[in-house]
Design a protein around this motif. Structure first.
Motif, PDB file in Angstrom:
ATOM      1  N   THR A 157      21.964  16.028  15.603  1.00 36.94           N
ATOM      2  CA  THR A 157      22.454  15.871  14.440  1.00 36.94           C
ATOM      3  C   THR A 157      22.865  17.328  13.517  1.00 36.94           C
ATOM      4  OG1 THR A 157      20.143  15.796  13.227  1.00 36.94           O
ATOM      5  CG2 THR A 157      21.044  13.452  13.874  1.00 36.94           C
ATOM      6  N   GLY A 158      22.053  18.347  14.231  1.00 33.55           N
ATOM      7  CA  GLY A 158      22.283  19.710  13.636  1.00 33.55           C
ATOM      8  C   GLY A 158      21.219  19.595  12.312  1.00 33.55           C
ATOM      9  N   GLU A 159      20.144  18.843  12.051  1.00 31.39           N
ATOM     10  CA  GLU A 159      19.346  18.863  11.143  1.00 31.39           C
ATOM     11  C   GLU A 159      17.851  18.715  11.918  1.00 31.39           C
ATOM     12  OE1 GLU A 159      21.859  16.396   7.891  1.00 31.39           O
ATOM     13  OE2 GLU A 159      20.006  15.631   8.816  1.00 31.39           O
ATOM     14  N   SER A 160      16.816  19.080  11.291  1.00 34.18           N
ATOM     15  CA  SER A 160      15.548  18.812  11.365  1.00 34.18           C
ATOM     16  C   SER A 160      14.656  17.924  10.986  1.00 34.18           C
ATOM     17  CB  SER A 160      14.810  20.312  11.156  1.00 34.18           C
ATOM     18  OG  SER A 160      15.487  21.706  11.861  1.00 34.18           O
ATOM     19  N   VAL A 161      13.802  17.521  11.837  1.00 32.27           N
ATOM     20  CA  VAL A 161      12.959  16.401  11.282  1.00 32.27           C
ATOM     21  C   VAL A 161      11.385  17.068  11.251  1.00 32.27           C
ATOM     22  CG1 VAL A 161      14.358  14.401  11.819  1.00 32.27           C
ATOM     23  CG2 VAL A 161      12.483  15.341  13.296  1.00 32.27           C
ATOM     24  N   MET A 162      10.636  16.665  10.316  1.00 34.96           N
ATOM     25  CA  MET A 162       9.334  16.867  10.380  1.00 34.96           C
ATOM     26  C   MET A 162       8.320  15.729  10.750  1.00 34.96           C
ATOM     27  SD  MET A 162       6.950  19.186   9.475  1.00 34.96           S
ATOM     28  CE  MET A 162       7.566  20.410   8.536  1.00 34.96           C
ATOM     29  N   ARG A 163       7.740  16.099  11.815  1.00 31.77           N
ATOM     30  CA  ARG A 163       6.628  15.170  12.420  1.00 31.77           C
ATOM     31  C   ARG A 163       5.325  16.100  12.106  1.00 31.77           C
ATOM     32  NH1 ARG A 163      10.217  12.164  11.158  1.00 31.77           N
ATOM     33  NH2 ARG A 163      11.275  10.946  12.410  1.00 31.77           N
ATOM     34  N   GLU A 164       4.639  16.327  13.327  1.00 32.81           N
ATOM     35  CA  GLU A 164       3.712  17.237  13.193  1.00 32.81           C
ATOM     36  C   GLU A 164       3.948  18.664  13.028  1.00 32.81           C
ATOM     37  OE1 GLU A 164       3.683  15.013  15.396  1.00 32.81           O
ATOM     38  OE2 GLU A 164       2.177  13.542  14.955  1.00 32.81           O
ATOM     39  N   THR A 165       5.321  18.801  13.501  1.00 35.41           N
ATOM     40  CA  THR A 165       5.870  20.232  13.361  1.00 35.41           C
ATOM     41  C   THR A 165       7.462  19.840  13.262  1.00 35.41           C
ATOM     42  OG1 THR A 165       6.385  20.061  15.728  1.00 35.41           O
ATOM     43  CG2 THR A 165       4.368  21.407  15.035  1.00 35.41           C
ATOM     44  N   VAL A 166       8.212  20.930  13.057  1.00 37.21           N
ATOM     45  CA  VAL A 166       9.503  20.705  12.723  1.00 37.21           C
ATOM     46  C   VAL A 166      10.251  20.441  14.213  1.00 37.21           C
ATOM     47  CG1 VAL A 166      11.621  21.881  11.836  1.00 37.21           C
ATOM     48  CG2 VAL A 166       9.419  22.137  10.602  1.00 37.21           C
ATOM     49  N   LEU A 167      11.109  19.563  14.238  1.00 38.55           N
ATOM     50  CA  LEU A 167      11.732  19.213  15.516  1.00 38.55           C
ATOM     51  C   LEU A 167      13.204  18.797  15.198  1.00 38.55           C
ATOM     52  CD1 LEU A 167       9.046  16.484  16.626  1.00 38.55           C
ATOM     53  CD2 LEU A 167       9.247  19.016  17.346  1.00 38.55           C
ATOM     54  N   PRO A 168      13.932  19.301  16.133  1.00 43.55           N
ATOM     55  CA  PRO A 168      15.382  18.833  16.190  1.00 43.55           C
ATOM     56  C   PRO A 168      15.626  17.460  16.049  1.00 43.55           C
ATOM     57  CG  PRO A 168      14.805  19.649  18.425  1.00 43.55           C
ATOM     58  CD  PRO A 168      13.823  19.634  17.628  1.00 43.55           C
ATOM     59  N   GLY A 169      16.543  17.173  15.245  1.00 40.83           N
ATOM     60  CA  GLY A 169      16.788  15.882  14.851  1.00 40.83           C
ATOM     61  C   GLY A 169      18.207  15.140  16.041  1.00 40.83           C
ATOM     62  N   ALA A 170      18.023  14.011  16.185  1.00 36.50           N
ATOM     63  CA  ALA A 170      18.972  12.968  17.041  1.00 36.50           C
ATOM     64  C   ALA A 170      19.167  11.923  16.708  1.00 36.50           C
ATOM     65  CB  ALA A 170      18.531  13.419  18.494  1.00 36.50           C
ATOM     66  N   VAL A 171      20.016  11.129  17.089  1.00 35.60           N
ATOM     67  CA  VAL A 171      20.397   9.522  16.970  1.00 35.60           C
ATOM     68  C   VAL A 171      20.866   9.052  18.453  1.00 35.60           C
ATOM     69  CG1 VAL A 171      22.199   7.885  15.973  1.00 35.60           C
ATOM     70  CG2 VAL A 171      21.238  10.175  14.758  1.00 35.60           C
ATOM     71  N   LEU A 172      20.160   8.053  18.664  1.00 37.38           N
ATOM     72  CA  LEU A 172      20.381   7.252  19.962  1.00 37.38           C
ATOM     73  C   LEU A 172      21.339   6.012  19.333  1.00 37.38           C
ATOM     74  CD1 LEU A 172      19.531   6.795  22.893  1.00 37.38           C
ATOM     75  CD2 LEU A 172      17.958   5.096  22.020  1.00 37.38           C
ATOM     76  N   THR A 173      22.477   5.713  20.385  1.00 33.58           N
ATOM     77  CA  THR A 173      23.200   4.588  20.201  1.00 33.58           C
ATOM     78  C   THR A 173      22.598   3.782  20.998  1.00 33.58           C
ATOM     79  OG1 THR A 173      25.082   6.044  19.480  1.00 33.58           O
ATOM     80  CG2 THR A 173      25.341   3.578  20.111  1.00 33.58           C
ATOM     81  N   ARG A 174      21.951   2.569  20.467  1.00 36.38           N
ATOM     82  CA  ARG A 174      21.591   1.509  21.447  1.00 36.38           C
ATOM     83  C   ARG A 174      22.330   0.279  21.601  1.00 36.38           C
ATOM     84  NH1 ARG A 174      15.190   0.168  20.478  1.00 36.38           N
ATOM     85  NH2 ARG A 174      16.036  -0.773  18.713  1.00 36.38           N
TER      86      ARG A 174
END
Length: 492
Positions: A157-174
């Protein structure tokens, strides 16, 4: 160049209480990681257009294609045995449905496409690691012939997501036969909405169990059909050493597909008590518990359908119990037939179940690798000199030797020649599975180095799980002690 999806939207045509209309949240800079070109073609989609900038924006949720009717589906569910009356798609949006080359209706859903009314304070996003895990494992399951959702594309996505740490974001087409779950029925049943349960059941019959519509009691036939598919599915999981990890009712598909690959994993050493999921602290969803949990989930479905069975609750319960009793027989028939095939047996005889269980018991006691033991048995069936390759997997090789005497005796009771037997065994005993340490290495390469070459190579290997692939022989090997993955994690 316009990307065209020949969408239909039958689920979105159901009453408003079944879903919430919500568009994906646009992302900053979508980048296509992987497009499943053969699957795109099978769905009647143009892979070249899908991989274009416009197609990438659609797959990332930045652009909504013509004909889509984006919705987040409502459902409830038992999570680790505790009922939650409202869950729903908190980070997934169904764009619509297409008819594939086989004439089967398929959902196209974006997972990680932003918050919905069901997000429960979540960000609605997905991190890159879980997207890659689901892509790899779902496609491996499909290649092994196990009913499953599929992965059409993965996009950063070009964006980050916050979990336990900052991680690269993504989208899955299912892609799925549908995303209707046991928990979807529970959503309406918990509200006392019998008409909602009926409308959902009618939709499921039309979509997944059309033969049930012709039955004298269609809703009984529906439950019977779901029970049969789930029993056979779980048997197939066990036969390849698969552990789902989170068999909540909201992760139990009405269509009989494997759905929602979170902390899923495959056995290395055989141990029926194996648990990988970091959130399964009590081992509820351990490898050997999966048949029991599937029946538990199906019992929850039966409870939802009781008002459709009869206005006499005692009568409805009795009828449901009769149908649920079929689970054990269906599962056992599928599982035992699968074990016989894995052992190279063409016919069923008394003592076969004990022969198979004795091997599994010896494997557990001797830390034998599940996948390699059965794969190498195929070669041993062709040539007894290959016994050495199997016995090397056992900490006490004599345990295998003792069992192998009985196995060869049993093989001698059938007329098939050794070559035919070996070939039959190779067709059901994969050489390559998505071993946990390999999946983790793919994720780390992508996250730490933006390197997707290991991801591509692993997908190549797993696309032909039953073939010998000498160039990739290392992928068949179990992990070294320092490579073992002991815990897997959910993506939320």
């Amino acid at each position: 160049m316009t990307v065209h999806f020949p969408f239909q939207n039958t689920y979105a045509a159901l009453p408003a209480g079944f879903f919430a209309r919500v568009a994906p949240t646009p992302v900053v800079a979508p980048r296509l990681i992987k497009l499943n070109r053969p699957l795109a073609i099978h769905l009647g989609l143009d892979p070249d257009r899908l991989s274009s900038p416009e197609g990438t924006e659609i797959l990332a949720g930045k652009r909504v294609p013509d004909g889509a009717d984006p919705i987040a589906m409502a459902y409830a569910g038992h999570q680790f045995g505790h009922f939650v009356p409202q869950l729903g798609d908190g980070r997934a949006i169904l764009l619509g449905e297409v008819i594939d080359a086989d004439g089967v209706r398929r959902d196209i859903q974006l997972k990680g496409s932003g918050p919905t009314p069901f997000s429960r304070r979540g960000d609605g996003r997905a991190a890159l690691g879980p997207v890659l895990r689901e892509y790899v494992v779902s496609e491996a399951m499909a290649a092994m012939g196990i009913p499953t959702t599929r992965s059409l594309a993965a996009v950063m996505t070009g964006e980050s997501v916050m979990r336990e740490t900052v991680l690269p974001g993504a989208v899955l087409t299912r892609v799925a036969s549908s995303h209707i779950r046991v928990g979807t029925f529970q959503y309406f049943a918990a509200r006392g909405d019998t008409e909602g349960v009926r409308q959902l059941a009618d939709h499921v019959i039309s979509r997944h169990y059309p033969q049930a519509a012709q039955a004298e009691r269609p809703y009984h036939a529906l439950l019977q059909g779901v029970i049969a598919r789930q029993a056979e599915l779980i048997a197939r999981w066990l036969l390849v050493g698969f552990i789902h990890g989170v068999m909540n009712t909201d992760n139990s598909s009405i269509s009989g597909e494997t759905i929602d690959y979170g902390p899923c994993a495959f056995l290395d050493q055989y141990d029926p008590a194996t648990v990988f999921s970091s959130i399964d602290e009590q081992g509820r969803y351990a490898y050997a518990n999966q048949p029991r949990i599937a029946l538990w989930n199906l019992t929850r479905l039966a409870e939802c359908l009781l008002p459709l069975f009869s206005s006499d609750q005692d009568k409805a319960i009795s009828e449901a119990q009769t149908l649920l009793a079929d689970f054990a027989e269906t599962f056992d028939a599928a599982y035992q037939a699968g074990l016989r095939a894995k052992l190279g047996l063409f016919t069923a005889r008394d003592g076969d179940a004990a022969l198979a269980q004795d091997l599994l018991g010896a494997m557990a006691q001797n830390q034998a690798d599940f996948t390699l033991t059965f794969r190498r048995l195929g070669e041993a069936a062709l040539d007894a000199a290959q016994d050495s390759e199997v016995r090397a997997l056992f900490t006490d090789p004599a345990a295998y030797d003792e069992w192998a005497v009985r196995w060869r005796q049993r093989l001698g009771e059938e007329p098939q020649d050794a070559t035919r037997r070996r070939n039959a065994m190779r067709s059901v005993n994969p050489a390559f599975i998505p071993r946990n340490h390999r999946v983790e290495a793919v994720i780390q390469a992508a996250m730490n180095r933006d390197d997707f070459a290991p991801f591509e190579e692993l997908l190549t290997v797993l696309s032909k799980p039953y073939d010998d692939q000498p160039a990739f022989a290392a992928y068949a090997e179990p992990p070294l002690p320092d490579q073992r993955v002991l815990q897997t994690f959910c993506g939320t």
